[in-house]
Design a protein around this motif. Structure first.
Motif, short mmCIF file in Angstrom:
data_model
loop_
_atom_site.label_atom_id
_atom_site.label_comp_id
_atom_site.label_asym_id
_atom_site.label_seq_id
_atom_site.Cartn_x
_atom_site.Cartn_y
_atom_site.Cartn_z
N CYS A 172 40.00 26.22 42.29
CA CYS A 172 38.83 26.99 42.69
C CYS A 172 39.11 28.47 42.42
O CYS A 172 40.14 29.00 42.85
N LEU A 173 38.22 29.10 41.68
CA LEU A 173 38.31 30.53 41.40
C LEU A 173 37.09 31.23 41.99
O LEU A 173 35.96 30.78 41.77
N PRO A 174 37.29 32.30 42.74
CA PRO A 174 36.14 33.05 43.24
C PRO A 174 35.28 33.56 42.09
O PRO A 174 35.76 33.71 40.96
N THR A 175 34.03 33.84 42.39
CA THR A 175 33.13 34.29 41.34
C THR A 175 33.36 35.74 40.95
O THR A 175 33.09 36.14 39.81
N GLY A 176 33.88 36.55 41.87
CA GLY A 176 34.09 37.97 41.60
C GLY A 176 35.26 38.24 40.67
O GLY A 176 36.29 37.57 40.75
N VAL A 177 35.11 39.21 39.78
CA VAL A 177 36.16 39.60 38.85
C VAL A 177 36.39 41.11 38.96
O VAL A 177 35.43 41.89 38.99
N GLN A 178 37.63 41.51 39.05
CA GLN A 178 37.99 42.93 39.06
C GLN A 178 38.95 43.20 37.91
O GLN A 178 40.01 42.58 37.83
N THR A 179 38.58 44.11 37.02
CA THR A 179 39.47 44.45 35.92
C THR A 179 40.57 45.37 36.41
O THR A 179 40.45 46.02 37.45
N THR A 180 41.64 45.45 35.64
CA THR A 180 42.75 46.33 36.02
C THR A 180 42.32 47.80 36.03
O THR A 180 42.70 48.54 36.94
N PRO A 181 41.53 48.28 35.05
CA PRO A 181 41.04 49.66 35.15
C PRO A 181 40.22 49.91 36.41
O PRO A 181 40.30 50.99 37.00
N GLN A 182 39.42 48.92 36.83
CA GLN A 182 38.65 49.07 38.07
C GLN A 182 39.57 49.19 39.27
O GLN A 182 39.33 50.01 40.17
N LEU A 183 40.63 48.38 39.30
CA LEU A 183 41.59 48.47 40.39
C LEU A 183 42.32 49.81 40.35
O LEU A 183 42.50 50.47 41.38
N ALA A 184 42.72 50.23 39.16
CA ALA A 184 43.47 51.49 39.01
C ALA A 184 42.65 52.68 39.50
O ALA A 184 43.22 53.64 40.05
N ALA A 185 41.34 52.60 39.34
CA ALA A 185 40.48 53.71 39.75
C ALA A 185 40.46 53.89 41.26
O ALA A 185 40.09 54.96 41.76
N THR A 186 40.88 52.87 42.01
CA THR A 186 40.88 52.96 43.48
C THR A 186 42.23 53.42 44.03
O THR A 186 42.37 53.60 45.24
#
Length: 260
Positions: A15-29
């Motif tokens: 089971c994989l959640p529907t949401g996806v976070q890219t590494t650049p998106q994570l890095a921005a936080t």
């Protein structure tokens, strides 16, 4: 069941959640990123991320339940056929964000699936939990204690990534490894093997408790939340890296084989 019995992985579910976070998106936080290329260091372009809404059912328990149902969907066995359910989740979040230890995940999963007569228990062995569960179930089938069972694990691990993003100072920060995790679940159904080409031939687990302090999950030292502190430098020292080749060479010698 004979003394030469073996088990096999009869079906698998994920089971994989529907949401996806890219590494650049994570890095921005990340406040203390300092321009570090996280994707280049980790090799991870994106990760699946849970939906925090309770109705989404993407907490640890919900993910595990979905993976278990997926495994049963592709299995020739039904939930009622299972003699045992083993849960190996590290994170134990249920009903959105509630940390749950009792009743066990295994008993709650068995009830939800309809495995009413199954024995059930949780195992807790960090990253090796899923393989520990498979090891135990393999041995139980080989001993004739059970005929078939399920091992399942659901992980809502990006909570430690969220903590790291708030607190991390630089790429040498002990929470840096937390930026590599995602959320998912997996389940396997094991039963007795009748075909030499379709069986688990061996599982060997190695415990090196003297290094356990190098990777610890615990409440954050700085802000509310859970955190993962990893001493990556010490984990990659030569004495650590020699452990597996030495251990596996000894095992191969016992059965008359070599690395080649």
């Amino acid at each position: 069941m004979s003394a030469t019995a073996y088990s096999r992985i009869e079906s698998m579910g994920v089971c994989l959640p529907t949401g996806v976070q890219t590494t650049p998106q994570l890095a921005a936080t990340i406040r203390g990123n300092g321009g570090v290329d996280i994707e280049k260091i980790t090799g991870i372009a994106e990760r699946r991320v849970y939906n925090p809404e309770p109705a989404a059912g993407e907490d640890s328990f919900g993910l595990a339940l979905s993976a278990a149902r997926d495994a049963l969907y592709s299995s020739r066995h039904t939930a009622a056929d299972l003699d045992i359910v083993i849960s190996a989740s590290i994170t134990r979040f249920k009903d959105g964000g509630r940390l749950t230890f009792e009743p066990s995940f295994a008993v709650m999963l068995a009830r939800e699936l309809g495995a009413r007569s199954a024995v059930h228990f949780d195992v807790s062995n960090a990253c090796a939990g899923m393989m520990t569960g498979v090891y135990l179930l393999d041995r139980m089938i080989r001993a004739g204690a059970v005929r078939r069972g399920m091992v399942v694990s659901g992980e809502q691990a990006t909570r430690v990534a969220q903590t790291a993003a708030r607190e991390i100072a630089d790429s040498y920060d002990p929470q840096f490894a937390s930026l590599s995790v995602g959320d998912s679940a997996a389940a396997v159904v094991l039963d007795a093997s009748t075909d030499a080409a379709d069986r688990i031939h061996y599982i060997e687990l190695m415990t090196c408790s003297e290094y356990s302090h190098l990777c610890i999950g615990m409440p954050s030292d700085c802000t509310p939340g859970i955190a993962l502190y990893t001493d990556n430098r010490s984990m990659h020292k030569p004495d650590r890296l020699r452990l597996w080749p030495r251990y596996h060479a000894d095992f191969l010698a016992k059965i008359g084989r070599t690395f080649a």
